[in-house]
Write an enzyme that holds these catalytic residues in place. Structure first.
Site, PDB file in Angstrom:
ATOM      1  CG  ASN A 167      -2.181   0.160   1.055  1.00 44.65           C
ATOM      2  OD1 ASN A 167      -2.631   0.569   0.160  1.00 44.65           O
ATOM      3  ND2 ASN A 167      -3.247  -0.277   2.004  1.00 44.65           N
ATOM      4  CB  ALA A 219       0.254   8.889   9.197  1.00 42.76           C
ATOM      5  CG  LEU A 237      -0.454  14.330  11.781  1.00 43.46           C
ATOM      6  CD1 LEU A 237      -1.410  14.103  12.967  1.00 43.46           C
ATOM      7  CD2 LEU A 237      -0.841  15.726  11.064  1.00 43.46           C
ATOM      8  N   GLY A 296     -12.924  -0.103   5.129  1.00 43.90           N
ATOM      9  CA  GLY A 296     -11.475  -0.203   5.304  1.00 43.90           C
ATOM     10  C   GLY A 296     -10.909   0.825   6.106  1.00 43.90           C
ATOM     11  CE  LYS A 356      -0.354   4.604  15.718  1.00 46.54           C
ATOM     12  NZ  LYS A 356      -1.551   4.924  15.252  1.00 46.54           N
TER      13      LYS A 356
END
Ligand code: ASP
Ligand code: MG
Length: 778
Positions: free
Chosen positions: A433, A568, A570, A621, A639
């Site tokens: 992806n 991601a 940021l 999704g 995280k």
């Protein structure tokens, strides 16, 4: 079976601790291999001192130096084998023999100097035996014979058959014998030469010189922080460096390897896991650039170019000489210590034109030397250096002035001539992806990156297949190329590929979500690879492993960026680093760190069944194939751990309290099994939401870290928050990071936006790549 030769120098054998490290390395070797040793520490210097006291009939001096030798060796032997050992007794006999010969004026120089290596070989072999390794020591005077200054290669090859194939062979470096058996030496620093000679005599496949530097660098790494360690250099360039006086490899060390396939490797015995530099046949390595400083040299102009005389003089001085052809004249560069000898060798055939000058030599790929010379000249003149000579020739350039180059000037030169030219080899792992998008963006980014330094894609990996090409993979067709040509590959093959890459810099970009791939990070670091990861596993691995990786990377000046592992694209990691680097102290971080859970939180209301909402999200999704991976909160916990470690907190994953967004009973079986029990999930959420509503609050799945409490608070779970709170008004699907610090105490610093998605994640990885290129090109 192919044999290998390993050579350990004085600094690798300077203390019992160092012997121990060497023995550890030797444990890994195969029987039949040979180990060449130098004298321990500065023993040869001490023996030379002993010789000069003796020569000057300084009896007191002789006694003092002998006492010194005794102290050093006795301490070594006692610590490793004990003072009752055979080696200890043998040493005492040797020392007595030396004293006695000195006393009756029968000392002989080479015989005396030989003892340093004899003691090392004996001690190491016995110490290996003590550790259960079969090893025998050999006196190289029985293996290497010299006649009229020439080694008798054929005879020596036959003599070296005596080495044993069922043991390790510990051989003395530096010494040989003449035809009647008298000791001769191969000159100072001759042990490296012994090692390559032995390599040739026993037809070894490689000779490894274990020393105290990590390998061959673009320039002295003690002076220039950005010095680049090269993986591979050609024999030709190694010879050139040696002729210019670079201290890492001596010219004579390289001679036995000429026209052979024997690989020469320079490695550090202090850091036995990392690769060194391989000196390989000319066509097997790209040409590199080097700066090597020249300290106090004399320049002679020869009245006629006489190659034979230069060769002869090199032999007399035991030092390679570098002639320069300048406008029909031959200039000869020699270290000033040899100036007088050169003058008296040539008499009127040589004129001294510069004496005791210093400067720098640039070794480069052929063709660019004159342009490099011009750039260097301009730069040095700007630094107010008065140049007394500047010449270039095939493959190198030389600049001489009055002063030695200081580290700052050398760094400037390095930056201008070398840093910007180092290519970065890129390996991308995980071309699903996000990876696909990353590659297409790379195509557009390349021009920008190339203004910083040349970037080349060399590897694409996906699960157990890979497309690897050290020469570079055409970007425009990379995906198609991968589909058609990728081959099955094991982690070992990938590591080997990375190890052999002949580039100034390398980076692995990990866009996989694979825990097993993250386990390879230490290997990447060992092979001098930077890392960019979107993968969260390494950053949240067990503390010990994580800290070892960090330490290794710091030691080797390697960079690791993982901006996209949280939020991601940021710039959260960046913001935290930046605040801390500017002197702020971060006290709290909280927020919604999962796009999926953000969407669920914003869209849930008491008139809906939570399980329906989850199914809807799954169909859109927005969730993992098994939504429980999101609902478990594990990902958010990881995280938060990454951010906590970013603040310097030594936490383990389990130190972060975790409560899932589902009842425990749902954890078993498949998602379909869990759906069969959906009322459990719905009631669980409904009860919590009702409680929250009663207080006028709403539910959000949040992460919180608070360093001001004791103990610190670190938790992840559902929380009832005021509907006006920043975490509650968030756009569904977005992430939010709320940061409090000394400077942002009352009004938090907030970073929010999409925290997932192919484009932003791929762009975040590009941000890391750009940053890396920028850092490397500085
Ligand atoms: N021990 C000798 C010297 O110091 C040989 C060597 O170290 O290579 O010169
Ligand atoms: Mg040495």
């Amino acid at each position: 079976m192919t044999k290998q030769v390993y050579k350990f120098g004085g600094s690798s054998l300077s203390s019992a601790k160092r012997y121990h490290a060497v023995a550890n390395i030797c444990q890994q070797l195969a029987y039949g291999d040979a180990i060449v040793v130098s004298a321990a520490g500065k023993t040869t210097d001490t023996l030379v001192r002993l010789w000069s006291c003796y020569h000057n009939q300084d009896h007191k001096g002789v006694g003092e130096v002998i006492a010194l030798l005794k102290d050093h060796q006795c301490a070594l032997v006692s610590e490793l084998l004990g003072d009752k050992s055979e080696v200890y007794a043998h040493f005492i006999d040797d020392i007595n023999a030396i004293s006695q010969r000195a006393g009756c004026a029968e000392l002989e120089q080479a015989w005396l100097l030989a003892h340093g290596e004899l003691w090392s070989a004996r001690l190491l072999a016995h110490y290996l035996n003590k550790q259960g390794v079969a090893a025998t020591h050999f006196d190289s005077r029985k293996l290497f014979v010299v006649a009229q200054n020439n080694l008798k290669h054929q005879e020596n090859t036959a003599r070296c058959q005596a080495l044993k194939s069922d043991q390790l062979n510990v051989v003395t470096g530096f010494i040989a014998s003449d035809e009647v058996g008298n000791t001769v030496t191969l000159g100072r620093n001759g042990s490296d030469y012994s090692a390559t000679l032995l390599g040739k005599y026993i037809n070894a496949s490689s000779v490894t010189i274990w020393t105290d530097t990590q390998g061959v660098y673009s320039t002295d790494p003690r002076k220039v922080e950005k010095a680049v360690k090269y993986n591979k250099i050609s024999q030709q360039q190694a010879q050139q460096l040696a002729r210019l006086g670079n201290p890492v490899l001596h010219a004579k060390t390289l001679t036995p390897l000429k026209d052979s396939d024997i690989k020469l490797v320079v490695r550090s015995s202090y850091d036995s896991h990392s690769d060194g530099t391989q000196v390989v046949a000319n066509e097997q390595a790209k040409a590199k650039r080097f700066l090597t400083t020249l300290a106090s040299v004399d320049v002679f102009q020869l009245t006629h170019n006489n190659k034979d005389s230069i060769r002869e003089l090199s032999i007399i001085l035991q030092h390679p000489l570098q002639p320069l052809e300048v406008e029909g004249n031959t200039l000869l560069l020699v270290p000033s210590q040899f100036g007088e000898q050169v003058a008296s060798y040539y008499l009127q055939d040589a004129v001294l034109i510069e004496s005791n000058v210093s400067g720098v030599a640039i070794v480069s790929e052929a063709g660019s030397e004159s342009q490099l010379l011009e750039s260097a000249k301009a730069l040095l003149e700007k630094q107010s250096m008065t140049l007394r000579g500047a010449w270039s020739q095939n493959g190198f350039a030389i600049l001489l002035g009055d002063q030695l180059l200081e580290s700052d000037t050398l760094s400037l030169l390095h930056e201008e001539l070398i840093t910007a030219k180092q290519e970065l080899a890129v390996i991308v792992a995980g071309i699903g992806n996000v990876g696909e998008v990353f590659l297409s963006q790379l195509n557009d980014q390349l021009a920008r990156l190339n203004t910083l330094l040349p970037v080349k894609l060399v590897g694409l990996l996906r699960s157990s297949t890979s497309l690897l090409n050290g020469q570079g993979i055409e970007l425009a067709t990379a995906s198609a190329n991968f589909k058609n040509n990728a081959k099955a590959s094991s982690p070992e093959q990938i590591i080997e590929f990375i190890k052999e890459l002949d580039y100034g810099h390398k980076v692995v970009i990990d866009i996989t979500a694979s825990e097993s791939f993250s386990k390879l990070y230490p290997e990447f670091a060992l092979h001098d690879c930077h890392i960019i990861s979107a993968n969260k596993y390494a950053g949240t691995a067990e503390l010990n492993w994580y800290e070892n990786l960090r330490r290794l990377q710091t030691e080797k000046n390697l960079l690791w960026r993982y901006n996209t592992s949280v939020g991601a694209g940021l710039p959260i990691n960046f913001a935290l680093k930046d605040l801390q680097n500017s002197g702020d102290k971060i006290t709290k971080i909280s927020g919604v760190f999962s796009g999926t859970l953000s969407w669920l939180g914003a869209n849930y209301s008491l008139d809906k069944k939570f399980s329906d909402l989850v199914e809807q999200a799954r169909e859109l999704g927005f969730t993992e194939p098994d939504p429980r991976e999101d609902l478990s909160g594990r990902d958010v916990q990881r995280k938060l751990l990454i951010l906590a470690r970013e603040l310097g907190l030594s936490l383990e994953l389990d130190d972060i309290e975790l409560s899932a967004w589902m009842p425990n009973e749902l954890a078993e079986g498949s998602w379909q099994d869990a759906l069969a029990k959906r009322e459990l999930l719905d009631t669980f959420v409904e009860e919590l939401a009702l409680d929250a509503q009663r207080e006028g609050n709403t539910l959000r799945y949040v992460a919180e870290l608070d360093t001001t409490t004791s103990p610190i608070t670190a938790k992840v779970g559902l929380k009832a928050v005021a509907p006006s709170a920043a975490v509650a008004t968030l756009t569904p699907g977005d992430n939010i990071f709320v940061i409090n610090s000394v400077w942002y105490a009352d009004n938090a610093l907030i970073i929010q936006g999409p925290g997932a998605g192919r484009e932003v994640t791929a762009a975040g990885v590009h941000s890391d790549l750009y940053w890396l290129c920028h850092k490397l090109s500085e």
